[in-house]
Write a protein that holds these residues in place. Structure first.
Motif, short mmCIF file in Angstrom:
data_model
loop_
_atom_site.label_atom_id
_atom_site.label_comp_id
_atom_site.label_asym_id
_atom_site.label_seq_id
_atom_site.Cartn_x
_atom_site.Cartn_y
_atom_site.Cartn_z
N TYR A 103 27.51 -41.62 9.94
CA TYR A 103 28.51 -42.03 8.66
C TYR A 103 29.51 -40.85 8.62
O TYR A 103 30.49 -41.14 7.62
CB TYR A 103 28.07 -42.32 7.46
CG TYR A 103 27.20 -43.57 7.43
CD1 TYR A 103 27.79 -44.92 8.25
CD2 TYR A 103 26.07 -44.03 6.66
CE1 TYR A 103 27.21 -46.17 8.02
CE2 TYR A 103 25.29 -45.03 6.70
CZ TYR A 103 25.78 -46.21 7.37
OH TYR A 103 25.19 -47.32 7.35
N LEU A 104 29.51 -40.21 9.38
CA LEU A 104 30.47 -39.04 9.54
C LEU A 104 31.87 -39.73 9.59
O LEU A 104 32.00 -40.49 10.41
CB LEU A 104 30.11 -37.86 10.33
CG LEU A 104 28.99 -36.91 10.30
CD1 LEU A 104 28.87 -36.05 11.46
CD2 LEU A 104 29.10 -36.50 8.83
N ASN A 105 32.81 -39.06 8.79
CA ASN A 105 34.37 -39.53 8.93
C ASN A 105 34.47 -40.92 8.48
O ASN A 105 35.21 -41.73 8.76
CB ASN A 105 34.88 -39.45 10.45
CG ASN A 105 34.89 -37.84 10.90
OD1 ASN A 105 35.11 -36.88 10.30
ND2 ASN A 105 34.32 -37.92 12.34
N THR A 106 33.50 -40.91 7.45
CA THR A 106 33.69 -42.51 6.71
C THR A 106 33.57 -42.21 5.15
O THR A 106 33.77 -40.85 4.82
CB THR A 106 32.79 -43.54 7.09
OG1 THR A 106 31.46 -43.15 6.43
CG2 THR A 106 32.33 -43.81 8.46
N ASP A 107 33.66 -43.19 4.42
CA ASP A 107 33.83 -42.85 3.13
C ASP A 107 32.47 -43.33 2.46
O ASP A 107 32.23 -43.42 1.16
CB ASP A 107 34.78 -43.95 2.42
CG ASP A 107 34.89 -43.73 0.90
OD1 ASP A 107 35.09 -42.60 0.54
OD2 ASP A 107 35.34 -44.66 0.16
N LYS A 108 31.29 -43.29 3.15
CA LYS A 108 30.03 -43.65 2.95
C LYS A 108 29.05 -42.59 2.94
O LYS A 108 29.21 -41.64 3.65
CB LYS A 108 29.51 -44.67 3.78
CG LYS A 108 30.16 -45.87 3.88
CD LYS A 108 29.62 -46.62 4.82
CE LYS A 108 30.36 -48.15 4.82
NZ LYS A 108 29.81 -49.16 5.84
#
Length: 183
Positions: A103-108
């Motif tokens: 989930y790196l580079n996400t909003d999670k």
């Protein structure tokens, strides 16, 4: 109070009968994620180690990066204790508030707890009478129970009623521990 007394008596009786080492993982400490432990003799070729790996950082670049791993481990030494090759078996607990690797580079991000069960292989060598090195690698199964949230809103992104679940087989521990013999 009785439990504390029993733990203290047990600790001092083990300590008085065996070699005990305190340890610090040089590699993870340089990455500002300290890993400390204590290892004590429980038999002719057996030791017990308990260590804690901790990332106390509530935020790295605006993303949560906090986790704690607690691992008690039985170790069997092939040659002599604290000098040579060994194998270990462990079951441990985790607590986390961070972004999973996928989930790196996400909003999670995820917040939860879990357990690990696995094995360790390593080699220990003595530098002198008090200091030594413990090079090790551990892997196994990690099971996590978490709730996923959006960083921007704090709302949950998945639809699991209670906790979402995730499990992987992976290497999750390793490094070079600098050891110091207490007795």
């Amino acid at each position: 109070m009785k439990k504390i007394f029993i733990v203290i008596v047990l600790f001092f009786s083990i300590h008085s009968q065996s070699q005990t080492y305190i340890k610090v993982n040089a590699l993870t400490t340089l990455l500002t994620i300290p890993n400390i432990g204590i290892e004590t003799s429980i038999g002719k070729k057996s030791t017990f180690q308990f260590d804690i790996l901790a990332s106390p950082w509530k935020s790295l670049k605006g993303k949560p990066a906090q986790f704690y791993v607690f691992i008690p481990e039985y170790r069997y030494h092939f040659h002599e204790k604290n000098n040579g090759f060994y194998v270990g078996a462990h079951i441990g607990a985790t607590k986390f508030n961070f972004q999973k690797w996928n989930y790196l580079n996400t909003d999670k991000y995820e917040k939860g707890f879990g357990y690990v069960i696995g094995a360790t292989i390593g080699y220990q060598t003595k530098i002198n009478d008090k200091f030594g090195l413990d090079c090790f690698l551990g892997a196994g199964n990690q099971q996590g129970f978490y709730k996923g949230y959006y960083l921007s809103t704090g709302e949950r992104y998945e639809t699991a009623k209670h906790y979402n679940k995730s499990g992987e087989w992976l290497p999750y521990r390793g490094g070079v521990m600098v050891t110091y013999r207490l007795n």
